[in-house]
Write a protein that holds these residues in place. Sequence first.
Motif, PDB file in Angstrom:
ATOM      1  N   GLN A  10      -3.871  -5.518  12.411  1.00  0.00           N
ATOM      2  CA  GLN A  10      -3.645  -3.891  12.232  1.00  0.00           C
ATOM      3  C   GLN A  10      -2.342  -3.328  12.178  1.00  0.00           C
ATOM      4  O   GLN A  10      -1.340  -4.027  13.138  1.00  0.00           O
ATOM      5  CB  GLN A  10      -4.100  -3.476  13.728  1.00  0.00           C
ATOM      6  N   HIS A  13      -0.056   3.492  13.332  1.00  0.00           N
ATOM      7  CA  HIS A  13      -0.509   3.874  14.398  1.00  0.00           C
ATOM      8  C   HIS A  13      -1.916   4.566  14.370  1.00  0.00           C
ATOM      9  O   HIS A  13      -2.799   4.301  15.129  1.00  0.00           O
ATOM     10  CB  HIS A  13       0.316   5.493  14.805  1.00  0.00           C
ATOM     11  N   SER A  15      -4.445   3.208  12.325  1.00  0.00           N
ATOM     12  CA  SER A  15      -5.031   1.977  12.137  1.00  0.00           C
ATOM     13  C   SER A  15      -5.273   1.625  13.313  1.00  0.00           C
ATOM     14  O   SER A  15      -6.522   1.056  13.736  1.00  0.00           O
ATOM     15  CB  SER A  15      -4.318   1.052  11.277  1.00  0.00           C
ATOM     16  N   ASN A  16      -4.299   1.600  14.347  1.00  0.00           N
ATOM     17  CA  ASN A  16      -4.454   1.301  15.597  1.00  0.00           C
ATOM     18  C   ASN A  16      -5.467   1.945  16.627  1.00  0.00           C
ATOM     19  O   ASN A  16      -6.004   1.577  17.531  1.00  0.00           O
ATOM     20  CB  ASN A  16      -3.124   1.062  16.524  1.00  0.00           C
ATOM     21  N   GLY A  19      -8.559   0.740  15.488  1.00  0.00           N
ATOM     22  CA  GLY A  19      -8.492  -0.528  16.017  1.00  0.00           C
ATOM     23  C   GLY A  19      -8.918  -0.529  17.488  1.00  0.00           C
ATOM     24  O   GLY A  19     -10.016  -1.398  17.980  1.00  0.00           O
ATOM     25  N   ALA A  20      -8.610   0.650  18.276  1.00  0.00           N
ATOM     26  CA  ALA A  20      -8.946   0.610  19.589  1.00  0.00           C
ATOM     27  C   ALA A  20     -10.272   0.913  19.789  1.00  0.00           C
ATOM     28  O   ALA A  20     -11.046   0.531  20.735  1.00  0.00           O
ATOM     29  CB  ALA A  20      -7.877   1.697  20.220  1.00  0.00           C
ATOM     30  N   LEU A  64      -1.261  -6.785  16.238  1.00  0.00           N
ATOM     31  CA  LEU A  64      -1.175  -5.562  15.687  1.00  0.00           C
ATOM     32  C   LEU A  64       0.152  -5.025  15.687  1.00  0.00           C
ATOM     33  O   LEU A  64       1.172  -5.581  16.252  1.00  0.00           O
ATOM     34  CB  LEU A  64      -2.051  -4.661  16.700  1.00  0.00           C
ATOM     35  N   ASP A  66       3.100  -1.770  15.754  1.00  0.00           N
ATOM     36  CA  ASP A  66       3.200  -0.254  15.803  1.00  0.00           C
ATOM     37  C   ASP A  66       4.911  -0.022  16.217  1.00  0.00           C
ATOM     38  O   ASP A  66       5.484  -1.009  16.359  1.00  0.00           O
ATOM     39  CB  ASP A  66       2.287   0.318  16.909  1.00  0.00           C
ATOM     40  N   TRP A 134      -3.015   5.557  21.008  1.00  0.00           N
ATOM     41  CA  TRP A 134      -4.568   4.958  20.908  1.00  0.00           C
ATOM     42  C   TRP A 134      -4.530   3.961  22.400  1.00  0.00           C
ATOM     43  O   TRP A 134      -5.713   3.519  22.645  1.00  0.00           O
ATOM     44  CB  TRP A 134      -4.467   3.830  19.819  1.00  0.00           C
ATOM     45  N   SER A 135      -3.538   3.936  23.010  1.00  0.00           N
ATOM     46  CA  SER A 135      -3.488   3.063  24.166  1.00  0.00           C
ATOM     47  C   SER A 135      -4.015   3.951  25.390  1.00  0.00           C
ATOM     48  O   SER A 135      -4.691   3.426  26.399  1.00  0.00           O
ATOM     49  CB  SER A 135      -1.993   2.591  24.476  1.00  0.00           C
ATOM     50  N   SER A 146      -0.597 -10.586  20.992  1.00  0.00           N
ATOM     51  CA  SER A 146      -1.214  -9.556  20.039  1.00  0.00           C
ATOM     52  C   SER A 146      -0.391  -8.449  19.596  1.00  0.00           C
ATOM     53  O   SER A 146      -0.203  -8.020  18.545  1.00  0.00           O
ATOM     54  CB  SER A 146      -2.229  -9.053  20.713  1.00  0.00           C
ATOM     55  N   VAL A 147       0.656  -8.013  20.681  1.00  0.00           N
ATOM     56  CA  VAL A 147       1.300  -6.725  20.284  1.00  0.00           C
ATOM     57  C   VAL A 147       2.719  -6.991  19.737  1.00  0.00           C
ATOM     58  O   VAL A 147       3.198  -7.677  20.375  1.00  0.00           O
ATOM     59  CB  VAL A 147       1.261  -5.771  21.543  1.00  0.00           C
TER      60      VAL A 147
END
Length: 545
Positions: A10, A13, A15-16, A19-20, A64, A66, A134-135, A146-147
């Motif tokens: 991903q 922003h 797209s995340n 994704g979330a 992902l 960002d 998104w978080s 992942s991040v």
Amino acid sequence: MSTREILTLQFGHYSNFVGAHFWNLQELSFDYTGTVETEVNHDVLYREGRTITGEVTYTPRLLLADLKGSLKTLPEHGGLPHEVKENEFQWDNIEKIEHPVAQKNKYLTSIDGEGPSNIEKTKEYHLEKQVQSWSDFLYPRFHSRSVNIIREYVHGNDTESFDINITGKSLWKGDFGDAFTDNIRKYVEECDSMQGFHVYFDCTDGFAGLGTGCVEYLADEYKKTLLAHPIIASFFPDNILNTQEERDKSNLKDSTRLVNIALSLQELSEHATFFVPLSTGEKGWRKPGNARKFDHINYSPDLYYHSSAILASAMDTLSQKYRHKSNVHTLSDVCADLTGYGRKMAAASFGIPLALNESQYLIDYLNNMTRPLYSCITPSCKIATDKIFQLITVRGIPESYLKAPLKEAKEQMNLPAYRCSNVKEMFELYFQANNFLSATNVTVCEKPLEVKTPYPNIFSSDLNKYGFIRNDNSQEKVENCAVIAGYHNGTFLSDMIEKLHREVSRIKFAKLHKFGEEGLEASEYSESIERLAEFKDNYEDDFEL
């Protein structure tokens, strides 16, 4: 049963945001009691690991990206204790220095207090007023790799914005790309029978270059099936205009976004196995345009929390075909079925909910339907009904809703559909009758789409908790619903590419100062636009099904 793993990537922003919601939907379908048999093989998208304390983890097989400042309360290590890695030293005493984090909202606080498996999913948290990133509504926690944060640019900083495709390309070719590809390699090496990649990216800003740079790398390095979704947000704040100065700035940003989109689609036509642009906006080019409409759905396109939930729900449904335990199809099969004649790009559709009356049979619902069951979620596109290839997925229609028993059938017995013995056969007959000279493959899943918290409350009040239209005045919050989604390919996509090519051809390269400053040559730009026009030729009507 072979796992046939998929790695998801991903970028961006919005797209995340999508994704979330997507990963939230996966978690909502998990059974923590061990008493429910699931239809989906979750190992396709998830991996099992172990923390340094011996705790077993089950996290998305995900990378992902960002910008700095976008995570808010989510730690960069993904939210779980670090997992054990080979040759990793274990220190008895270490000093941890952590930066202050943003305050968590009530929903995230509830997860911390009750644990993801026990949180009350029907409770109202009024997230519409609280979600900024998104978080803020992310339910699962991620693996420590992942991040991936881009530190050269700050989220929300318009002074030095990450808004140019070429900027993302340059970033991919530097240290960030090296670190990211190393993480890709680590995930791939864990897989036993990897089938391919999902790549979702914002195609209107610098993440367009980052995403397409990654796609080109994957195509060259791994030779695996690659499904890409270039995504256009439902709303851009600069499209709210009050003065002439704001209008001029917005026009320039619209042109920049348009060029980013065109360059992205052209590159995907060369390197992706299959790609499908997504947006809840009707237009997409220059401005998102009016929001796509869905019966019994009330959503605000200016809330990413809302619109991204619709796209995530569609993606979750569309991927059921190659994640279903009872299905032998792979990601490669799906892509092969839809990309004949060099037509690597398709359109997507989504219908949420399939709102039968709670006392209505499917045979009557389909027989009385006078318009499409779905809305297009690909920009600047109207899905044709004739001479198309399409993969349709339907979920959440109980077999008991199929048709009336023989003793009560009455007029139903006069319909050809009454001979259908299951939901799949009835939908196959429906599309056969409504799509001339078309090839349709239908997948039916028993389980509906779960829409409990933190899914946004966007359903109309006339639905019961199963997403069907109520016969009484009782008030129930929708907990799950039947939906339909599809991939569609055919000559109708020629018009979409033509619109994009016509729009972007009006922009003079001399006005694209930032692109030139970042290293894009006028000849390169012209060549890319010309190749986009050539790609359109694949959709000329010169074949028969």
